[in-house]
Enzyme design. Structure first.
Site, mmCIF file in Angstrom:
data_model
loop_
_atom_site.group_PDB
_atom_site.id
_atom_site.type_symbol
_atom_site.label_atom_id
_atom_site.label_comp_id
_atom_site.label_asym_id
_atom_site.label_seq_id
_atom_site.Cartn_x
_atom_site.Cartn_y
_atom_site.Cartn_z
ATOM 1 C CG ASP A 106 32.515 19.513 105.204
ATOM 2 O OD1 ASP A 106 31.943 18.129 104.949
ATOM 3 O OD2 ASP A 106 33.326 19.979 105.877
ATOM 4 C CG ASP A 208 30.508 15.167 107.843
ATOM 5 O OD1 ASP A 208 31.590 15.800 107.978
ATOM 6 O OD2 ASP A 208 29.486 14.648 108.711
ATOM 7 C CD GLU A 267 34.752 12.839 109.520
ATOM 8 O OE1 GLU A 267 35.184 13.629 110.070
ATOM 9 O OE2 GLU A 267 33.535 12.726 109.174
ATOM 10 C CG HIS A 327 36.150 20.486 111.768
ATOM 11 N ND1 HIS A 327 36.782 20.190 110.587
ATOM 12 C CD2 HIS A 327 35.370 20.248 112.073
ATOM 13 C CE1 HIS A 327 35.852 18.924 110.175
ATOM 14 N NE2 HIS A 327 34.779 18.946 111.045
ATOM 15 C CG ASP A 328 35.657 16.605 113.677
ATOM 16 O OD1 ASP A 328 35.496 17.769 114.298
ATOM 17 O OD2 ASP A 328 35.929 16.394 112.596
#
Ligand code: TEU
Length: 540
Positions: A106, A208, A267, A327-328
């Protein structure tokens, strides 16, 4: 023609690991790299006893003060001691590769931690050689912040620095200053980070907030719009999605391709299919998550619309990428499960894993995990603390996986950093491994079926119902094979009426919640389904 190895990221199944909550090997209550290594057989041991995923994405494991749980990186080229060491990482990567599991890191390249040496140097003085590595501005002529930009996590996006009487910009927490991508040295340094991990052998990256790297060169105010939180009350014309991105993506893709069989998935902040289309494809990013898909209510018409919108927007070289949880966001069973969590988990899994596109699973969904309950005193997530009780933050979706029903859930011998879910004695891996009817068993069957079916891996998507009411029915068709997927979304028996007549072929069941494998079914223009039935058949 591309060979199949260069297609691995189109045809494979990806699995997101949230390392702190996956498996703890040393009893400190935090998941770590050795914990992941010890559980690789769950992910893929080469047989249908395992899930069978082709790649894992690790949420950040870098040194970090953990204000944003690791998305505030203090060193891009090392491992947080909580997770282990670079040697542990190399061992994990090697063991994963031995099992045919590829690994994505990531990369959080929009911002660093304020503890990163680059920022420490940058903030020393206005004349620091790294001053321009971050976004420093004088107060506006009227006094106060340079413009009206807001932080995603709440409040102004500008933090005043007393020492040098300037503001710095942070799209997220004040402890996450944004890098200045307009500075060529910054770009160079970040591309060096990519090389560092590529040289170590990683197979790619999850990037990200990859559409936020550049901000408007003139720092114009964002225009207002209706919304609840400060950030949502603006049109984000100037603090993200700037034209300079495409040049950076082209360079990134070139770098990845130069290493062969590497990829990246973006993302997007406030992403949608049309935005993804702008940024993905030939000489751009390989993939971007379709977050529009995650925003749909539990209705087949809504999902079909989302799928068709994605399909319609794809650019040349583009490929869909679907996910239901991460995870968000609230886990999809908490959003959709209602009174039938197990049944809906299977319908949702069947949809995710039979669509045209790359599926990303989020750890725990394969056993039907739902959001945990976190008391206020245990909240770790900054937006959760800030907006409680209106928004409880993202801790509930980050609770540890339970591997068995023992006191630490097989996750830890110590005290877990976030509590195990209340239902972990039922919802755990051991309880589901030997149950042929479990959610985990169904995920395994779907993923191993996908490996056997070229139509599911790369075939065209052809919806069979124009206005779905009770369920979805679609064909996946490749040169070699035609597969039919029929899903009943609800608890009543359903008659799906199709646009086409399917009587010309015989349909042989290849996977179903109700029908036995190899059961032959004759069809015309209707499909009968039991409540929550999943039926997948092959044309003979
Ligand atoms: O997330 C981007 C993001 O802004 C949202 O998903 C956000 O977390 C959500 O709206 C809740 O407020 C990425 C990471 O996935 C996330 O974990 C990080 O916190 C964020 O970037 C900052 O790095």
């Amino acid at each position: 023609m591309e060979d199949s190895s260069s297609n691995w990221w189109r045809e494979g199944v990806f699995y997101q690991i949230y390392p702190r909550s996956f498996a703890d090997s040393n009893g400190d209550g935090n998941g770590d790299l050795q914990g992941i290594l010890a559980h690789l057989d769950h992910l893929n041991d080469g047989t249908p006893n395992s899930l069978g995923v082709d790649a894992i994405w690790l949420s950040p494991i870098y040194p970090s003060p953990m204000h944003d749980l690791g998305y505030d990186v203090a060193d891009y080229c090392d491992i947080h001691p909580m997770f282990g060491s670079l040697a542990d990482f190399d061992a994990l990567l090697q063991a994963a590769h031995q099992r045919g599991i590829r690994l994505l890191m990531d990369l959080v390249f929009n911002h660093t931690s304020d503890q990163h040496p680059w920022f420490q140097e940058s903030r020393l003085s206005r004349h620091s050689p790294k001053r321009d590595w971050y976004i420093w501005r004088d107060p506006s002529p009227r006094g106060g912040a340079p413009n009206n930009w807001q932080s995603v996590f709440g409040g102004r996006a500008w933090e005043w620095d007393e020492t040098n009487q300037q503001y710095y910009y942070h799209m997220f927490l004040p402890q996450q200053p944004d890098l200045n991508w307009r500075n060529p040295q910054v770009r160079q340094a970040l591309f060096d980070v990519m090389r560092f991990w590529l040289e170590r052998g990683v197979d790619g990256f999850r990037l990200d907030v990859v559409n936020a790297y550049f901000k408007d060169a003139l720092f114009r105010d964002n225009p207002p719009r209706l919304g609840l939180r400060g950030y949502d009350r603006q049109k984000h014309l100037y603090d993200k999605d700037q034209p300079e991105l495409l040049e950076v993506y082209a360079q990134m893709r070139q770098l990845l391709d130069s290493y062969g069989e590497r990829m990246c998935v973006g993302e997007m902040l406030n992403g949608n299919p049309e935005m993804n289309a702008r940024y993905c494809g030939d000489r751009k990013l390989n993939l971007a998550f379709d977050f529009n898909f995650t925003r749909q209510p539990w209705h087949p018409a809504a999902f079909q619309r989302a799928i068709l919108r994605n399909e319609a927007s794809l650019p040349p070289g583009g490929w869909p990428c679907y996910t239901l949880s991460n995870h968000d966001i609230s886990r999809h069973l908490s959003r959709y499960g209602g009174r039938y969590p197990k049944e809906r988990a299977k319908v949702a899994a069947a949809m995710l894993l039979t669509l045209r596109g790359t599926p990303f699973l989020y750890q725990g969904e394969e056993i039907g995990m739902r959001d945990g309950k976190i008391p206020y005193s245990m909240i770790q997530d900054p937006p959760g603390k800030r907006y409680y009780p209106f928004y409880k933050g993202r801790d509930p979706v980050r609770t540890p996986i339970a591997w068995d029903a023992s006191p630490g859930g097989g996750f830890t011998t110590g005290k877990p950093w976030l509590p195990l879910n209340q239902d972990y004695r039922q919802v755990n891996v051991a309880a589901q491994r030997d149950d042929p009817d479990s959610v985990f068993s169904f995920y395994r069957k779907l993923i191993w079926l996908r490996k056997d079916c070229p139509a599911l891996r790369r075939g065209a998507f052809e919806p069979l119902i124009q206005r779905p009411r009770d369920g979805l029915a679609y064909l996946r068709r490749s040169q070699e094979q035609t597969v039919l997927v029929a899903l009943n979304f609800f608890a009543l028996p359903a008659t799906l009426r199709l646009e086409v007549d399917l009587s010309a072929q015989k349909w042989r069941t290849i996977l179903g919640t109700h029908r036995a494998r190899d059961e032959a079914v004759a069809l015309e223009q209707t499909i009968w389904l039991a409540p929550h039935e999943v039926w997948i058949a092959e044309a003979n």
